[in-house]
Scaffold this motif. Structure first.
Motif, PDB file in Angstrom:
ATOM      1  N   GLU A 142       8.187   0.571   9.255  1.00 29.75           N
ATOM      2  CA  GLU A 142       7.102   0.031  10.045  1.00 29.75           C
ATOM      3  C   GLU A 142       5.668  -0.119   9.452  1.00 29.75           C
ATOM      4  OE1 GLU A 142       5.548  -0.073  14.984  1.00 29.75           O
ATOM      5  OE2 GLU A 142       7.203   1.313  14.215  1.00 29.75           O
ATOM      6  N   VAL A 143       5.471   0.970   8.512  1.00 31.93           N
ATOM      7  CA  VAL A 143       4.297   0.773   7.702  1.00 31.93           C
ATOM      8  C   VAL A 143       4.472  -0.431   6.672  1.00 31.93           C
ATOM      9  CG1 VAL A 143       3.376   1.773   5.543  1.00 31.93           C
ATOM     10  CG2 VAL A 143       3.882   3.300   7.719  1.00 31.93           C
ATOM     11  N   HIS A 144       5.714  -0.534   6.247  1.00 29.07           N
ATOM     12  CA  HIS A 144       6.169  -1.600   5.321  1.00 29.07           C
ATOM     13  C   HIS A 144       5.856  -2.935   5.958  1.00 29.07           C
ATOM     14  CE1 HIS A 144       8.816  -3.644   2.164  1.00 29.07           C
ATOM     15  NE2 HIS A 144       8.158  -3.120   1.440  1.00 29.07           N
ATOM     16  N   ALA A 189       0.584  -4.869  -2.805  1.00 30.85           N
ATOM     17  CA  ALA A 189       0.442  -3.594  -3.444  1.00 30.85           C
ATOM     18  C   ALA A 189       0.903  -2.376  -2.660  1.00 30.85           C
ATOM     19  CB  ALA A 189      -0.790  -3.388  -4.019  1.00 30.85           C
ATOM     20  N   GLU A 190       0.124  -2.115  -1.474  1.00 28.32           N
ATOM     21  CA  GLU A 190       0.230  -0.956  -0.430  1.00 28.32           C
ATOM     22  C   GLU A 190       1.726  -1.167  -0.154  1.00 28.32           C
ATOM     23  OE1 GLU A 190      -4.286  -0.322   0.614  1.00 28.32           O
ATOM     24  OE2 GLU A 190      -3.197  -1.198   2.098  1.00 28.32           O
ATOM     25  N   ALA A 191       2.351  -2.252   0.372  1.00 25.21           N
ATOM     26  CA  ALA A 191       3.644  -2.425   0.832  1.00 25.21           C
ATOM     27  C   ALA A 191       4.645  -1.710  -0.303  1.00 25.21           C
ATOM     28  CB  ALA A 191       3.859  -3.523   1.401  1.00 25.21           C
ATOM     29  N   GLN A 192       4.308  -2.203  -1.614  1.00 21.81           N
ATOM     30  CA  GLN A 192       5.187  -1.804  -2.577  1.00 21.81           C
ATOM     31  C   GLN A 192       5.217  -0.351  -2.890  1.00 21.81           C
ATOM     32  OE1 GLN A 192       5.643  -5.949  -4.814  1.00 21.81           O
ATOM     33  NE2 GLN A 192       5.057  -4.272  -6.214  1.00 21.81           N
ATOM     34  N   GLU A 193       4.034   0.299  -2.872  1.00 18.48           N
ATOM     35  CA  GLU A 193       4.091   1.618  -2.615  1.00 18.48           C
ATOM     36  C   GLU A 193       4.996   2.359  -1.943  1.00 18.48           C
ATOM     37  OE1 GLU A 193       0.150   4.285  -2.709  1.00 18.48           O
ATOM     38  OE2 GLU A 193      -0.728   2.268  -2.886  1.00 18.48           O
ATOM     39  N   THR A 195       7.865   1.016  -0.959  1.00 21.71           N
ATOM     40  CA  THR A 195       9.040   0.700  -1.564  1.00 21.71           C
ATOM     41  C   THR A 195       9.214   1.581  -2.795  1.00 21.71           C
ATOM     42  OG1 THR A 195       8.698  -1.623  -1.181  1.00 21.71           O
ATOM     43  CG2 THR A 195      10.262  -1.082  -2.858  1.00 21.71           C
ATOM     44  N   ILE A 196       8.381   2.025  -3.559  1.00 20.70           N
ATOM     45  CA  ILE A 196       8.332   2.910  -4.881  1.00 20.70           C
ATOM     46  C   ILE A 196       8.716   4.148  -4.207  1.00 20.70           C
ATOM     47  CG2 ILE A 196       7.218   4.141  -6.371  1.00 20.70           C
ATOM     48  CD1 ILE A 196       5.554   1.555  -6.799  1.00 20.70           C
ATOM     49  N   ALA A 197       8.058   4.788  -3.015  1.00 18.77           N
ATOM     50  CA  ALA A 197       8.402   6.123  -2.465  1.00 18.77           C
ATOM     51  C   ALA A 197       9.844   6.100  -1.979  1.00 18.77           C
ATOM     52  CB  ALA A 197       7.519   6.547  -1.356  1.00 18.77           C
ATOM     53  N   ARG A 198      10.314   5.002  -1.469  1.00 16.46           N
ATOM     54  CA  ARG A 198      11.733   4.934  -1.093  1.00 16.46           C
ATOM     55  C   ARG A 198      12.968   5.115  -2.066  1.00 16.46           C
ATOM     56  NH1 ARG A 198      14.993   6.320   2.751  1.00 16.46           N
ATOM     57  NH2 ARG A 198      16.681   4.913   3.398  1.00 16.46           N
ATOM     58  N   ALA A 199      12.531   4.410  -3.257  1.00 18.27           N
ATOM     59  CA  ALA A 199      13.480   4.396  -4.497  1.00 18.27           C
ATOM     60  C   ALA A 199      13.452   5.811  -5.223  1.00 18.27           C
ATOM     61  CB  ALA A 199      12.622   3.174  -5.535  1.00 18.27           C
ATOM     62  N   ILE A 200      12.352   6.451  -5.214  1.00 25.28           N
ATOM     63  CA  ILE A 200      12.370   7.683  -5.808  1.00 25.28           C
ATOM     64  C   ILE A 200      13.020   8.779  -5.067  1.00 25.28           C
ATOM     65  CG2 ILE A 200      10.819   9.829  -6.258  1.00 25.28           C
ATOM     66  CD1 ILE A 200       8.693   7.634  -6.872  1.00 25.28           C
ATOM     67  N   GLY A 349      12.743  -5.368  -4.533  1.00 25.59           N
ATOM     68  CA  GLY A 349      11.895  -4.538  -3.783  1.00 25.59           C
ATOM     69  C   GLY A 349      10.378  -5.269  -3.905  1.00 25.59           C
ATOM     70  N   LEU A 350      10.318  -6.492  -4.745  1.00 21.73           N
ATOM     71  CA  LEU A 350       8.788  -6.870  -4.511  1.00 21.73           C
ATOM     72  C   LEU A 350       8.169  -7.526  -3.183  1.00 21.73           C
ATOM     73  CD1 LEU A 350       8.905  -8.887  -8.033  1.00 21.73           C
ATOM     74  CD2 LEU A 350       7.867  -6.679  -7.442  1.00 21.73           C
ATOM     75  N   VAL A 351       7.205  -7.454  -2.724  1.00 20.78           N
ATOM     76  CA  VAL A 351       6.825  -7.622  -1.442  1.00 20.78           C
ATOM     77  C   VAL A 351       6.430  -9.148  -1.509  1.00 20.78           C
ATOM     78  CG1 VAL A 351       5.127  -7.091   0.412  1.00 20.78           C
ATOM     79  CG2 VAL A 351       6.568  -5.262  -0.839  1.00 20.78           C
ATOM     80  N   GLU A 352       6.566  -9.884  -0.235  1.00 20.35           N
ATOM     81  CA  GLU A 352       6.226 -11.087  -0.141  1.00 20.35           C
ATOM     82  C   GLU A 352       5.356 -10.943   1.382  1.00 20.35           C
ATOM     83  OE1 GLU A 352       5.750 -14.022  -1.712  1.00 20.35           O
ATOM     84  OE2 GLU A 352       6.464 -12.951  -3.411  1.00 20.35           O
ATOM     85  N   PRO A 353       4.400 -11.660   1.557  1.00 23.40           N
ATOM     86  CA  PRO A 353       3.765 -11.636   2.964  1.00 23.40           C
ATOM     87  C   PRO A 353       4.785 -12.111   4.148  1.00 23.40           C
ATOM     88  CG  PRO A 353       2.212 -12.637   1.378  1.00 23.40           C
ATOM     89  CD  PRO A 353       3.667 -12.274   0.843  1.00 23.40           C
TER      90      PRO A 353
END
Length: 411
Positions: A142-144, A189-193, A195-200, A349-353
């Protein structure tokens, strides 16, 4: 997965009564005015209601915007504008320039300004959720999604609505292209943060995490560059945030790139990559301190004490020590003087609006309803214009205390 995001304050607006005595004749026209007044008030209330969720926000926003469209678009869907577009003066403050309001007698200005606040609400909702302890997988999604929705609204305003304004936005105001672009890119950028947390947490390949972190750092750098020509008095704090996040995710990229190099038996290069991660982490740490000391719109917090920040510091330190041990025992490789070039491209994982459109004109607007508004009956002393003594009170936003992160991860 607790995150920390900088947020600028909500825009504030003067009350609008939608009272057109003598102009709006008959029950249908009076009902439209009454509904506009109540739906606008309801939407403004929800901006600061902590119980509001995205479904409530969308319903309230659609209700008001569909009624407001009758003041903007012709009912026959031609290119002509509504005869009511310039009947009402609207007054809004800006997120950066304090309580000095802008005013335009134009319903498009109201549509854009209120839409801007809806987008801001989605970013603040995402920020509240992301700062929770023990955030669930559904909440992370939901954040994403909220950040992608916000990016889509800002993008739509910039590309499709701002060009319709008769009076262009003043320099440094919210509706100027530079600011809208910075908001779009920050949301991505924040949405990709997330994504990164999930990938880790799912232990994806270090190469993918490094590429995502590098792309995210570039987003933050782009947003910072977009604001570079603004007056520092009101943009400095926001820019400190964007710069520190750029350094932070560059450190992430070098850290995980170092792991990729180590796995390829390039231990010397891995050590150099980790040393670069250390350097950027130290820069981010210094910027955290500067952020806390910089005056300007936004919260006063100490991001360097946040778990998401401390975790990376430990990861860089431990990975570097591991590489140095391996090099001392196994590889005996020379450490390059130059840091490795990060030419990383994320394929996933790249974010589009999320594409956004305002709702169509409400079915309550009919040719008869529109005909009931007689502009020839407007008083010469137009009471819709703002009186000099009218002021715009700032929005009293709920005080959200940052929650302590236990360090638990989403499953």
């Amino acid at each position: 997965m607790t995150h920390w995001f900088h947020r600028n304050p909500l825009k504030a607006t003067a009350p609008v009564a939608f009272n057109y005595y003598g102009v709006a004749a008959g029950p249908a026209a009076s009902k439209i005015c009454s509904d506009l007044r109540s739906s606008r008030a309801r939407l403004l209330e929800l901006f600061t209601d902590l119980t509001c969720n995205p479904e409530m926000m969308k319903n309230a926003a659609d209700s008001y915007f569909s009624l407001l469209q009758g003041f903007i678009n012709s009912l026959d869907e031609s290119t002509q504008e509504s005869k009511l577009r310039y009947i009402q003066n609207f007054k809004w403050t800006d997120t950066l320039q304090g309580q000095v309001p802008s005013a335009q007698q134009d319903a498009v200005f109201e549509l854009i300004s209120m839409g801007f606040n809806v987008a801001l609400w989605y970013t603040k909702y995402a920020s509240r959720l992301a700062g929770k302890e023990n955030i669930t997988e559904d909440e992370a999604k939901e954040v994403h999604r909220s950040l992608k929705i916000a990016a889509g609204i800002f993008k739509h305003l910039k590309e499709s609505q701002i060009p319709k304004l008769i009076t262009p936005a003043e320099k440094g105001r919210d509706l100027e292209a530079r600011l809208l672009e910075a908001y779009v890119v920050q949301c991505q950028a924040e949405a990709q943060e997330v994504t990164i947390a999930r990938a880790i947490e799912l232990k994806h390949a270090p190469g993918l995490i490094a590429a995502l972190a590098y792309e995210t750092a570039n987003f933050y750098q782009k947003a910072d560059h977009t604001l570079s020509s603004l007056e520092p008095a009101y943009s400095a704090k926001w820019r400190k945030y964007l710069h520190l996040k750029m350094c932070f995710y560059t450190a992430y990229a070098y850290c995980y790139h170092g792991q990729t190099l180590l796995a390829s038996d390039k231990c010397g290069e891995a050590i150099r990559s980790l040393q670069e991660a250390e350097k950027f982490y130290a820069k981010a740490e210094a910027l955290c301190k500067e952020y806390g000391e910089t005056k300007g719109p936004g919260p006063t917090v100490k991001p360097s004490g946040h778990l998401f920040f401390r975790k990376l510091g430990n990861l860089v330190k431990n990975t570097l020590e591991k590489c140095q041990r391996e090099n001392g025992f196994i590889y005996f490789q020379k450490i390059p003087t130059e840091a490795p070039q990060l030419e990383l491209k994320a394929n996933y994982g790249l974010v589009e609006p999320v594409p956004f459109e305002f709702p169509p004109t409400s079915a309550h607007w009919t040719p008869d309803t529109l005909a009931a508004f007689d502009l020839t009956k407007r008083p010469k002393d137009d009471s819709t214009k703002p009186k000099p003594e009218e002021t715009v009170k700032p929005v009293k936003e709920p005080d959200i205390k940052p929650q302590k992160d236990t360090g638990c991860s989403i499953s």
